[in-house]
Motif scaffolding. Structure first.
Motif, mmCIF file in Angstrom:
data_model
loop_
_atom_site.group_PDB
_atom_site.id
_atom_site.type_symbol
_atom_site.label_atom_id
_atom_site.label_comp_id
_atom_site.label_asym_id
_atom_site.label_seq_id
_atom_site.Cartn_x
_atom_site.Cartn_y
_atom_site.Cartn_z
ATOM 1 N N GLU A 76 48.041 46.648 55.642
ATOM 2 C CA GLU A 76 49.248 46.510 54.824
ATOM 3 C C GLU A 76 48.844 46.771 53.212
ATOM 4 O OE1 GLU A 76 51.882 43.402 57.656
ATOM 5 O OE2 GLU A 76 50.195 42.487 56.183
ATOM 6 N N GLN A 77 47.451 46.276 53.084
ATOM 7 C CA GLN A 77 47.149 46.479 51.732
ATOM 8 C C GLN A 77 46.862 47.675 51.093
ATOM 9 O OE1 GLN A 77 44.065 43.613 50.192
ATOM 10 N NE2 GLN A 77 44.569 42.380 51.893
ATOM 11 N N ILE A 78 46.399 48.492 52.300
ATOM 12 C CA ILE A 78 46.168 49.961 52.158
ATOM 13 C C ILE A 78 47.566 50.832 52.248
ATOM 14 C CG2 ILE A 78 45.138 52.025 53.614
ATOM 15 C CD1 ILE A 78 42.806 50.167 54.286
ATOM 16 N N LYS A 79 48.411 50.331 52.837
ATOM 17 C CA LYS A 79 49.695 50.970 52.669
ATOM 18 C C LYS A 79 50.379 50.814 51.470
ATOM 19 C CE LYS A 79 51.457 50.586 57.565
ATOM 20 N NZ LYS A 79 52.340 49.702 58.588
ATOM 21 N N VAL A 80 50.051 49.726 50.601
ATOM 22 C CA VAL A 80 50.746 49.543 49.429
ATOM 23 C C VAL A 80 49.694 50.472 48.515
ATOM 24 C CG1 VAL A 80 51.229 47.852 47.617
ATOM 25 C CG2 VAL A 80 51.711 47.265 49.994
ATOM 26 N N ALA A 81 48.308 50.359 48.449
ATOM 27 C CA ALA A 81 47.609 51.155 47.614
ATOM 28 C C ALA A 81 47.711 52.545 47.723
ATOM 29 C CB ALA A 81 46.200 50.681 48.061
ATOM 30 N N THR A 82 47.806 53.155 49.041
ATOM 31 C CA THR A 82 48.622 54.317 49.080
ATOM 32 C C THR A 82 49.699 54.962 48.184
ATOM 33 O OG1 THR A 82 47.171 54.406 51.145
ATOM 34 C CG2 THR A 82 48.866 56.371 50.643
ATOM 35 N N LYS A 83 50.773 54.038 48.257
ATOM 36 C CA LYS A 83 51.750 54.095 47.598
ATOM 37 C C LYS A 83 51.748 54.102 46.285
ATOM 38 C CE LYS A 83 56.697 52.573 46.886
ATOM 39 N NZ LYS A 83 57.634 51.536 47.511
ATOM 40 N N LEU A 84 50.838 53.556 45.689
ATOM 41 C CA LEU A 84 50.429 53.235 44.416
ATOM 42 C C LEU A 84 49.720 54.356 43.824
ATOM 43 C CD1 LEU A 84 50.272 51.741 41.807
ATOM 44 C CD2 LEU A 84 48.456 50.218 42.484
ATOM 45 N N TYR A 85 48.758 54.717 44.790
ATOM 46 C CA TYR A 85 47.841 55.953 44.476
ATOM 47 C C TYR A 85 48.588 57.218 44.360
ATOM 48 C CZ TYR A 85 44.352 59.726 45.281
ATOM 49 O OH TYR A 85 43.663 60.687 45.380
ATOM 50 N N LYS A 86 49.666 57.548 45.134
ATOM 51 C CA LYS A 86 50.527 58.715 45.011
ATOM 52 C C LYS A 86 51.371 58.599 43.691
ATOM 53 C CE LYS A 86 51.065 59.316 50.081
ATOM 54 N NZ LYS A 86 51.973 59.418 50.855
ATOM 55 N N LYS A 87 51.289 57.451 43.158
ATOM 56 C CA LYS A 87 52.153 57.424 41.842
ATOM 57 C C LYS A 87 51.071 57.592 40.565
ATOM 58 C CE LYS A 87 55.514 53.976 43.029
ATOM 59 N NZ LYS A 87 55.881 52.501 42.744
ATOM 60 N N ARG A 88 49.955 57.126 40.611
ATOM 61 C CA ARG A 88 49.179 57.042 39.531
ATOM 62 C C ARG A 88 47.569 57.234 39.672
ATOM 63 N NH1 ARG A 88 48.903 52.029 36.754
ATOM 64 N NH2 ARG A 88 48.419 53.224 35.119
ATOM 65 N N GLY A 89 47.521 57.705 40.852
ATOM 66 C CA GLY A 89 46.259 58.220 41.213
ATOM 67 C C GLY A 89 45.086 56.858 41.070
ATOM 68 N N LEU A 90 43.921 56.918 40.697
ATOM 69 C CA LEU A 90 42.850 55.997 40.618
ATOM 70 C C LEU A 90 43.154 54.986 39.495
ATOM 71 C CD1 LEU A 90 39.921 57.216 42.687
ATOM 72 C CD2 LEU A 90 41.625 55.469 43.766
ATOM 73 N N LYS A 91 44.057 55.219 38.441
ATOM 74 C CA LYS A 91 44.014 54.730 37.263
ATOM 75 C C LYS A 91 44.207 53.047 37.315
ATOM 76 C CE LYS A 91 45.833 58.792 34.895
ATOM 77 N NZ LYS A 91 46.977 59.247 34.438
ATOM 78 N N PRO A 92 44.778 52.687 38.426
ATOM 79 C CA PRO A 92 44.901 51.411 38.669
ATOM 80 C C PRO A 92 43.791 50.461 38.638
ATOM 81 C CG PRO A 92 46.700 52.063 39.630
ATOM 82 C CD PRO A 92 45.908 53.239 39.222
ATOM 83 N N TRP A 93 42.432 51.284 38.938
ATOM 84 C CA TRP A 93 41.326 50.889 39.419
ATOM 85 C C TRP A 93 40.284 51.594 38.430
ATOM 86 C CZ3 TRP A 93 44.625 52.428 43.329
ATOM 87 C CH2 TRP A 93 45.204 51.420 43.946
ATOM 88 N N PRO A 94 40.328 51.276 37.156
ATOM 89 C CA PRO A 94 39.670 51.959 36.130
ATOM 90 C C PRO A 94 37.985 52.094 36.300
ATOM 91 C CG PRO A 94 40.560 49.915 35.186
ATOM 92 C CD PRO A 94 40.966 50.193 36.601
#
Length: 172
Positions: A76-94
């Motif tokens: 479930e965490q990976i599903k949410v992370a994938t959605k975030l990644y599609k929007k912002r790439g890896l920017k949320p994990w600088p």
């Protein structure tokens, strides 16, 4: 450990390469963010293996799984992370997003035809992973550079900094 960071502005130059074809190795990212502990809650305001803030977790659909990421499954965490990644790439994990091994290695079974530049005689180009408008404009000698290329494709591009593999762009 900053998955809760939100960008404040719009980038006006083509800085981000096309990366939609790249797959993130979430285990490598989680190892850096949380030591690979998917159910961690250290009390620092970030939760789970990928260290989501509560607001980022909910804004990307995590609330349907659990109130915070540490209470959700790894999948479930990976599903949410994938959605975030599609929007912002890896920017949320600088920090951890820049670590070696974060992207899965591409399949070596790609044909040589798919590796070649995809410009047709009709004046179009199919974006490949790693492309930027500036690089495409330079390679195909587009007068006016990336700005002209963006104007020519305004109907299919939301931003000059967001192009994706598979998009077909006009060169003239």
């Amino acid at each position: 450990m900053t998955a809760g960071v939100v960008g404040a502005g719009t980038l006006l130059a083509p800085a981000s390469p096309a990366s939609a074809a790249r797959q993130v190795n979430w285990d490598v990212l989680a190892k850096c963010e949380s030591g690979g502990r998917w159910h961690i809650n250290t009390g620092n305001g970030y939760y789970g293996g990928l260290q989501f803030s509560r607001s980022t977790w909910k804004a990307n659909g995590g609330g349907k799984y659990a109130p915070t990421a540490d209470r959700a499954t790894k999948a479930e965490q990976i599903k949410v992370a994938t959605k975030l990644y599609k929007k912002r790439g890896l920017k949320p994990w600088p920090v951890c997003g820049k670590k070696a091994g974060v992207y899965k290695k591409a399949s070596s079974a790609k044909s040589s035809a798919s590796k070649k530049a995809t410009a047709s005689k009709k004046g179009t180009y199919v974006v490949r992973s790693g492309d930027t408008l500036a690089a495409i404009a330079k390679k195909y000698k587009v007068k006016g550079g990336w700005r002209t290329l963006f104007k020519l494709n305004k109907d299919r591009l939301d931003s000059p900094s967001q192009i994706f593999p598979g998009q077909r762009l006009r060169l003239r």
